[in-house]
Design a protein around this motif. Sequence first.
Motif, mmCIF file in Angstrom:
data_model
loop_
_atom_site.group_PDB
_atom_site.id
_atom_site.type_symbol
_atom_site.label_atom_id
_atom_site.label_comp_id
_atom_site.label_asym_id
_atom_site.label_seq_id
_atom_site.Cartn_x
_atom_site.Cartn_y
_atom_site.Cartn_z
ATOM 1 N N ASN A 200 0.940 -1.336 -0.191
ATOM 2 C CA ASN A 200 -0.051 0.032 -0.001
ATOM 3 C C ASN A 200 0.691 1.283 0.023
ATOM 4 N N ARG A 240 -1.918 -16.574 1.669
ATOM 5 C CA ARG A 240 -3.117 -15.737 1.620
ATOM 6 C C ARG A 240 -4.124 -15.967 0.317
ATOM 7 N N GLU A 260 -7.060 -5.886 -1.883
ATOM 8 C CA GLU A 260 -7.683 -6.004 -0.200
ATOM 9 C C GLU A 260 -6.524 -6.767 0.359
ATOM 10 N N ALA A 261 -6.053 -8.102 -0.312
ATOM 11 C CA ALA A 261 -5.038 -8.858 0.508
ATOM 12 C C ALA A 261 -3.708 -7.848 0.716
ATOM 13 N N HIS A 263 -3.239 -4.633 0.935
ATOM 14 C CA HIS A 263 -3.370 -3.532 1.980
ATOM 15 C C HIS A 263 -3.392 -4.227 3.331
ATOM 16 N N GLU A 264 -4.047 -5.435 3.301
ATOM 17 C CA GLU A 264 -4.322 -6.155 4.698
ATOM 18 C C GLU A 264 -2.801 -6.558 5.386
ATOM 19 N N GLN A 265 -1.907 -7.051 4.237
ATOM 20 C CA GLN A 265 -0.714 -7.631 4.667
ATOM 21 C C GLN A 265 0.380 -6.503 4.789
#
Length: 300
Positions: A200, A240, A260-261, A263-265
Motif C-alpha cells: 500500500n 493468503r 484488499e489482501a 493492503h491487509e498484509q
Amino acid sequence: MKNTPIVLILFTVYIMSFTSCLKDMTIPVYFQIDSVDFSADYITYGTASHKITDVWVTVNGVSVGVYELPAKFPVLTSGKVKLQFSPGIMMDGISSRRPSYPMYTSCFETVDLDVDTVYSFRPSFTYADYVDFAFKEDFEDAGLKFTAIESSPPLEKTGDPKNVFYHKGEINNYSGKISILDTGSSFFEIITNDAYELKNTNTQYCFIELNYKMDIPENDNINVEVGLYVNTITDQKVQRPLIKIKQSPTWKKMYINVTEAMHEQSAYMKDFTVYIKGTTKAGVSATCFFDNIKLVYIPL
C-alpha cells in the motif's frame, strides 16, 4: 385597459413555454448499449481478451446508473451533454461485486440529444496509460514465469489447437497446461519464479487477470485456488488465498482482486509470490489450461 390583450397573450406564451419545458423534463431519451469494444497493443499490454459485463454511465458528471450488457434504459436529459462510459467487471467472478475496473480507460462522448429518441452507443476501452504490469505470462516465450512445486505435476506448454486460447487478431500458438493423472498425485501447485514488492506504500490497485478452462470427466470436480504467499519482514511465509475459480470446460476470463489482501498484509509484508493450486479426489484425472496471466497494478 388597452394593454390587457397583450398581457394575456404574453402570459399565455409564458405558460405554454413553461409547460413545454416541464414536458421535456419528464420525457426521457433512451440509451442503447448492446456491446463494447476493447483494444490493446499486444507488446505493451498483452491480450485484449476481456470480460466487461457492465457499463457505468454519467451525464454531465452525474451518475445515471450501472447497466448490465446488453442494456436499453431511459435518461431524463436533453440538449448538448457530455457522456462518460466506464467499464464494469465481475470482480473475483462474483456477480454481486461489480465495480468499475480501474485498469481500463473510460470513454467520453459529447452529443446533442432530443427527447423520446433512442441513441445507440458502442463504447471503446483500452488499458489506462498509468497502468503497469509486474508480469505477463502468455506462454509464447521460451521460459515460464511459474514453476511447479516438488511432487506436483509439471506446468507445460501445449500447442494443441483445440486447447490453445485464441483471441481474434492475436498470435496465439501456446497455452499453459497442467494435468492431474488418476494414477498420480491428486493435486498440482505452481508458483511464480519471482516475488513482487507491491504494497500500500507504492501501489493503489492490484489485480490478477487470467484466462482459464478445465478438462475433467463428467460428474467429477477439481477445486482450483489462486492466492499469494506473503514473505514477511521477519522472514516468515504466510499463505493468503484469494479466490476459488469456478469450474469451466470453455475458456473464461477472470479479474482477481489483490488490492484488499495487499493492503491487509502491508504492515509486515516484504513481497509476495502468486500461486495457483488444484485438487481432485483420488483416482480422478483432470487438466487445467491457463493463458494470459497478468499481475497488473496502478503505482502511487
